[in-house]
Design a protein around this motif. Structure first.
Motif, PDB file in Angstrom:
ATOM      1  N   GLY A  26       0.691  -1.251  -0.390  1.00 41.57           N
ATOM      2  CA  GLY A  26       0.117   0.014   0.170  1.00 41.57           C
ATOM      3  C   GLY A  26       0.532   1.272   0.159  1.00 41.57           C
ATOM      4  O   GLY A  26       0.720   2.585   0.402  1.00 41.57           O
ATOM      5  N   LEU A  27       1.866   1.087  -0.874  1.00 46.47           N
ATOM      6  CA  LEU A  27       3.054   2.512  -0.416  1.00 46.47           C
ATOM      7  C   LEU A  27       3.169   3.332  -2.228  1.00 46.47           C
ATOM      8  O   LEU A  27       2.886   2.714  -3.067  1.00 46.47           O
ATOM      9  CB  LEU A  27       4.512   1.878  -0.407  1.00 46.47           C
ATOM     10  CG  LEU A  27       4.435   1.236   1.039  1.00 46.47           C
ATOM     11  CD1 LEU A  27       6.047   0.936   1.036  1.00 46.47           C
ATOM     12  CD2 LEU A  27       4.000   2.031   2.210  1.00 46.47           C
ATOM     13  N   THR A  28       3.000   4.143  -2.259  1.00 46.27           N
ATOM     14  CA  THR A  28       3.679   4.931  -3.091  1.00 46.27           C
ATOM     15  C   THR A  28       4.756   5.280  -3.626  1.00 46.27           C
ATOM     16  O   THR A  28       5.670   4.674  -2.810  1.00 46.27           O
ATOM     17  CB  THR A  28       3.550   6.580  -2.936  1.00 46.27           C
ATOM     18  OG1 THR A  28       3.701   6.905  -1.982  1.00 46.27           O
ATOM     19  CG2 THR A  28       1.303   6.973  -2.371  1.00 46.27           C
ATOM     20  N   LEU A  29       4.713   5.778  -4.850  1.00 46.86           N
ATOM     21  CA  LEU A  29       6.661   5.432  -5.120  1.00 46.86           C
ATOM     22  C   LEU A  29       7.741   6.536  -4.000  1.00 46.86           C
ATOM     23  O   LEU A  29       8.395   6.233  -3.958  1.00 46.86           O
ATOM     24  CB  LEU A  29       7.379   5.769  -6.577  1.00 46.86           C
ATOM     25  CG  LEU A  29       7.456   4.933  -7.747  1.00 46.86           C
ATOM     26  CD1 LEU A  29       7.729   5.127  -8.818  1.00 46.86           C
ATOM     27  CD2 LEU A  29       8.292   3.475  -6.839  1.00 46.86           C
ATOM     28  N   LYS A  30       6.660   7.522  -4.035  1.00 50.65           N
ATOM     29  CA  LYS A  30       7.434   9.129  -2.973  1.00 50.65           C
ATOM     30  C   LYS A  30       7.607   7.856  -1.306  1.00 50.65           C
ATOM     31  O   LYS A  30       8.681   8.101  -1.280  1.00 50.65           O
ATOM     32  CB  LYS A  30       6.571  10.224  -2.926  1.00 50.65           C
ATOM     33  CG  LYS A  30       6.549  11.435  -1.797  1.00 50.65           C
ATOM     34  CD  LYS A  30       6.233  11.940  -1.272  1.00 50.65           C
ATOM     35  CE  LYS A  30       6.787  13.772  -1.375  1.00 50.65           C
ATOM     36  NZ  LYS A  30       5.214  14.147  -0.991  1.00 50.65           N
ATOM     37  N   GLN A  31       6.540   7.216  -1.110  1.00 50.09           N
ATOM     38  CA  GLN A  31       6.608   6.615   0.406  1.00 50.09           C
ATOM     39  C   GLN A  31       7.698   5.722   0.308  1.00 50.09           C
ATOM     40  O   GLN A  31       8.958   5.612   1.386  1.00 50.09           O
ATOM     41  CB  GLN A  31       5.237   5.826   0.776  1.00 50.09           C
ATOM     42  CG  GLN A  31       4.291   6.804   1.254  1.00 50.09           C
ATOM     43  CD  GLN A  31       3.002   6.404   1.563  1.00 50.09           C
ATOM     44  OE1 GLN A  31       2.432   5.454   0.843  1.00 50.09           O
ATOM     45  NE2 GLN A  31       2.275   6.867   2.175  1.00 50.09           N
ATOM     46  N   VAL A  32       8.283   4.707  -1.304  1.00 47.93           N
ATOM     47  CA  VAL A  32       9.211   4.157  -1.082  1.00 47.93           C
ATOM     48  C   VAL A  32      10.696   4.347  -0.925  1.00 47.93           C
ATOM     49  O   VAL A  32      11.864   4.515  -0.424  1.00 47.93           O
ATOM     50  CB  VAL A  32       8.752   3.402  -2.169  1.00 47.93           C
ATOM     51  CG1 VAL A  32      10.540   2.661  -2.635  1.00 47.93           C
ATOM     52  CG2 VAL A  32       8.303   2.027  -2.377  1.00 47.93           C
ATOM     53  N   LEU A  40      13.619   9.700  -6.238  1.00 50.70           N
ATOM     54  CA  LEU A  40      12.314   9.346  -6.813  1.00 50.70           C
ATOM     55  C   LEU A  40      12.240   8.904  -8.099  1.00 50.70           C
ATOM     56  O   LEU A  40      11.482   7.828  -8.929  1.00 50.70           O
ATOM     57  CB  LEU A  40      11.259  10.268  -6.059  1.00 50.70           C
ATOM     58  CG  LEU A  40       9.517   9.974  -7.137  1.00 50.70           C
ATOM     59  CD1 LEU A  40       9.197   9.080  -5.977  1.00 50.70           C
ATOM     60  CD2 LEU A  40       9.375  10.681  -6.517  1.00 50.70           C
ATOM     61  N   SER A  41      13.215   9.541  -8.668  1.00 49.47           N
ATOM     62  CA  SER A  41      13.416   9.117 -10.155  1.00 49.47           C
ATOM     63  C   SER A  41      14.330   7.965 -10.672  1.00 49.47           C
ATOM     64  O   SER A  41      13.496   7.516 -11.787  1.00 49.47           O
ATOM     65  CB  SER A  41      14.128  10.668 -10.768  1.00 49.47           C
ATOM     66  OG  SER A  41      15.594  10.928 -10.793  1.00 49.47           O
ATOM     67  N   THR A  42      15.262   7.163  -9.368  1.00 49.33           N
ATOM     68  CA  THR A  42      15.489   6.248  -9.589  1.00 49.33           C
ATOM     69  C   THR A  42      14.342   4.993  -9.608  1.00 49.33           C
ATOM     70  O   THR A  42      14.581   3.734 -10.487  1.00 49.33           O
ATOM     71  CB  THR A  42      16.216   6.128  -8.855  1.00 49.33           C
ATOM     72  OG1 THR A  42      18.118   6.498  -8.792  1.00 49.33           O
ATOM     73  CG2 THR A  42      17.336   4.218  -8.633  1.00 49.33           C
ATOM     74  N   LEU A  65      12.902  -1.262   3.192  1.00 45.92           N
ATOM     75  CA  LEU A  65      10.592  -1.947   2.817  1.00 45.92           C
ATOM     76  C   LEU A  65      10.838  -3.123   4.296  1.00 45.92           C
ATOM     77  O   LEU A  65       9.573  -4.023   3.449  1.00 45.92           O
ATOM     78  CB  LEU A  65      10.142  -2.022   1.019  1.00 45.92           C
ATOM     79  CG  LEU A  65      11.213  -1.247   0.472  1.00 45.92           C
ATOM     80  CD1 LEU A  65      10.203  -1.776  -0.694  1.00 45.92           C
ATOM     81  CD2 LEU A  65       9.866  -0.085   0.806  1.00 45.92           C
ATOM     82  N   LYS A  66      12.175  -3.696   4.232  1.00 48.01           N
ATOM     83  CA  LYS A  66      11.377  -4.955   4.871  1.00 48.01           C
ATOM     84  C   LYS A  66      11.633  -5.871   3.970  1.00 48.01           C
ATOM     85  O   LYS A  66      10.259  -6.877   4.791  1.00 48.01           O
ATOM     86  CB  LYS A  66      10.931  -4.337   6.841  1.00 48.01           C
ATOM     87  CG  LYS A  66      11.676  -3.490   7.152  1.00 48.01           C
ATOM     88  CD  LYS A  66      10.858  -3.269   8.456  1.00 48.01           C
ATOM     89  CE  LYS A  66      11.379  -2.419   9.572  1.00 48.01           C
ATOM     90  NZ  LYS A  66      12.106  -1.569   9.234  1.00 48.01           N
TER      91      LYS A  66
END
Length: 226
Positions: A26-32, A40-42, A65-66
């Protein structure tokens, strides 16, 4: 080392697995990006199959991300499960097999360790401690568990209930976030049981191993390091 840019589509599996693992959590790329410290671009390029990652970056990503690195290369593991699709995963545990953690007062043998990302962790437990002083602090971890006694007698101590004595064939289901301990209450040197731990956390096995490894006394063979 830095990321390696590759032709479009060459890293589609990595990108698909990363996207599936991210969405399953349930994560966005920004949260990752925030959790892993990666740009974020990578991450966007990786998800779109435009970039690969070197090993140190894979470790950085999976640690944040465990999750296990293998999840990024196994679509069946990484994919979310709408409608609970059949994954056809299977693992057989043979007598004497498993990953072992042994201390002076207990031995835990983890079963089916070839499967990654399990939401249920099966453990064969050999319990020798007869008192909480021997056992140490009560155990606590995420999820729930079921313990079935297969030999001897087991005293179950919990944080909010009086101790219970279980015999062969008796079982207990409990909230694993509540402090708990299994002690040998019989005449034999040890009592044994099967413990099934379950949680929504993808790193449940690692959590359990770290808890069990707090007082490891290596005996050789397949014992795990602390």
């Amino acid at each position: 080392m830095s990321e390696i840019t590759t032709p479009e589509g060459a890293n589609s599996q990595l990108g698909q697995c990363l996207k599936a693992a991210r969405q399953a959590r349930g994560l966005t790329l920004k949260q990752v990006a925030e959790r892993t410290g990666m740009a974020l671009s990578t991450l966007s390029k990786v998800e779109n199959g435009l970039m690969s990652l070197t090993y140190d970056k894979l470790v950085q990503l999976t640690s944040g991300l465990k999750m296990e690195i293998a999840e990024l290369f196994n679509p069946a593991v990484a994919a979310p499960a709408p409608g609970r699709p059949v994954t056809a995963r299977r693992s057989i545990s043979r007598v004497g097999q498993g990953q072992v953690i042994t201390t002076k007062f207990y031995t835990y043998t983890y079963q089916c360790t070839d499967l990654i990302g399990k939401r249920m962790v099966p453990i064969v437990a050999d319990v020798r401690a007869r008192s909480l002083e021997e056992f140490g602090p009560l155990l606590r971890h995420g999820g729930e568990e079921y313990f079935l006694v297969t030999s001897g007698r087991v005293a179950v101590h919990t944080e909010f209930y009086a101790p219970e004595i279980l015999g062969v064939g008796d079982g207990i289901y409990l909230d694993s976030t509540m402090g708990h301990a299994y002690l040998n209450a019989g005449e034999a040197t040890s009592a044994t049981g099967v413990c099934l731990c379950t949680s929504e956390a993808p790193d449940l096995y690692d959590q359990l191993r770290q808890i069990a490894s707090r007082e490891v006394a290596p005996l050789g063979g397949d014992e795990l390091p602390p």
